[in-house]
Design an enzyme around this catalytic site. Structure first.
Site, short mmCIF file in Angstrom:
data_model
loop_
_atom_site.label_atom_id
_atom_site.label_comp_id
_atom_site.label_asym_id
_atom_site.label_seq_id
_atom_site.Cartn_x
_atom_site.Cartn_y
_atom_site.Cartn_z
CG ASP A 11 0.07 -0.20 2.43
OD1 ASP A 11 0.75 -0.73 2.60
OD2 ASP A 11 -1.00 0.66 3.12
CD GLU A 36 4.16 1.00 7.10
OE1 GLU A 36 4.66 0.96 8.01
OE2 GLU A 36 3.92 1.01 6.05
#
Length: 387
Positions: free
Chosen positions: A89, A149
């Site tokens: 991400d 994350e």
């Protein structure tokens, strides 16, 4: 250097073009944490890039984010696993920062540094090892790629803990630093929300009947801000305060949002306790109010240990053999998934992705020539752990 590592490093010579093509494909797809469709597309590309003999992929479904990925190899019987960790991400919503751009020796784009470049480094190191002798001679590998994350790995933390339990070491391929400095220390992170409640009243006709929640929260803010201790690496930042209805009403509600950073687990736990103490003291100073504190430690710190220093030195020798720097990074203020592995007692190092700058900004870039040597360094290190 290990012969298998040299063979893998030689295989990687001349592979920059294909590595860059793979990186561009990942960067061109928006994978903002809150864009699960884009994240799943990046995950599919990663599964294609990591379709390597001896490496088995598992998709861990998510209800909120893109699916997480776990890749495993059987490896040498009886050996403890080695863990490799990354995330797919980015922090950029659609339209904020898009596309892959070439600019001389630099490559720009969302996630090119943080950390799709690191994922390509891992994939090509494993391809090189598979092409020059297979993964069976290595210890078992556990590669985890999470999709959340950038918001603290609320799901990814559990995926990592389950997948890498018992690992001998963990290598994390976050953004590479200047001089290829290896990260051995990161601050722990946390957050707290303090909610003050009082009693509303007309500021002119019944001021004495009110209990000012904003006053109470202001006293709380003053107390917790003073807990910052730069020599100890402790920082407290009240980043947002809200409350009140209008200037002519005694406010009955106020909220303060707080960020905390710390270098040791003990310091993090002590900060949280002192927040609760500060809340009690602040409310006691404004009759009729109370303050409730929620939150606490989100990520444990990545702490430097003898074992992590030994890991840094072993990996650093492989980086040096690949033409890279091998120094140690100063303390880093931001957290990463290396904190999760470190908190499990697994020696962990971080910052092993391609060299660059500007992560979390629209100026993000990598030095493209570092892709191959970074993959060579990882291949050499993994081969050195083989039979």
């Amino acid at each position: 250097m290990h012969e298998g590592g040299q063979a893998a490093a030689d295989w990687l010579v001349g592979r920059l073009g294909e590595m860059e093509e793979a990186l561009a494909a990942l960067v061109e797809v928006n994978s903002w944490t809150e864009n699960p469709e884009g994240g799943r597309r990046v995950g599919a590309l990663l599964r294609e890039q990591l379709a390597i003999p001896g490496l088995v992929a598992e998709v861990v479904p998510s209800q909120r984010y893109a699916d997480h990925l776990v890749f495993r190899s059987e490896g040498r019987p009886g050996a403890r696993p080695l863990a490799l960790v990354g995330h797919l991400d980015t922090v950029f919503p659609p339209g904020k920062f898009e596309g892959y751009r070439r600019e001389g020796s630099l490559r720009r784009g969302p996630g090119v540094l943080d950390m799709k470049g690191g994922l390509v480094v891992i994939a090509w190191a494993l391809k090189a090892l598979a092409a020059t002798g297979g993964l069976a001679r290595l210890p078992p590998l556990r590669l985890v790629v999470v999709s959340d994350e950038e918001v603290g790995s609320p799901e990814g933390m559990g995926v990592i803990q389950k997948a890498i339990a018992g690992a001998e070491a963990c290598l994390v391929f976050e953004s590479g630093r200047a001089g290829d400095a290896i990260i051995t220390r990161r601050k722990g992170t946390g957050m707290a929300v303090a909610t003050a409640r009082g009693k509303a009243a007309h500021a002119g006709n019944a001021h004495h009947e009110g209990a000012n929640a904003l006053w109470a929260i202001a006293r709380f803010v003053d107390r917790v801000q003073q807990l910052t201790d730069y020599p100890r690496g402790l920082t407290v930042n009240v980043g947002k305060v809200t409350g009140g209805q209008g200037k002519n009403t005694v406010p009955d509600h106020a909220v303060a949002e707080v960020d905390l950073r710390f270098c040791t687990r003990a310091d993090g736990e002590a900060l949280v306790r002192r927040f609760h103490q500060a809340a009690e003291e602040a409310a006691a100073g404004v009759s009729g109010t109370r303050i409730e504190v929620e939150g606490g430690v989100s990520r444990e710190p990545l702490e430097r240990t003898e074992a992590s220093v030994a890991l840094m030195e072993a990996y650093g020798a492989c980086a040096h053999a690949s033409g890279l720097g091998r120094g140690e990074s100063p303390l880093v203020g931001g957290g990463s998934d290396a904190s999760t592995s470190s908190a499990m007692g697994i020696p962990s190092i971080d910052g092993l992705g391609p060299r660059g700058k500007g992560f979390h900004t629209v100026e993000e870039f990598i030095e493209v020539e570092t892709l191959v040597p970074k993959a060579q360094a990882l291949a050499r290190y993994l081969a050195s752990r083989g039979a």
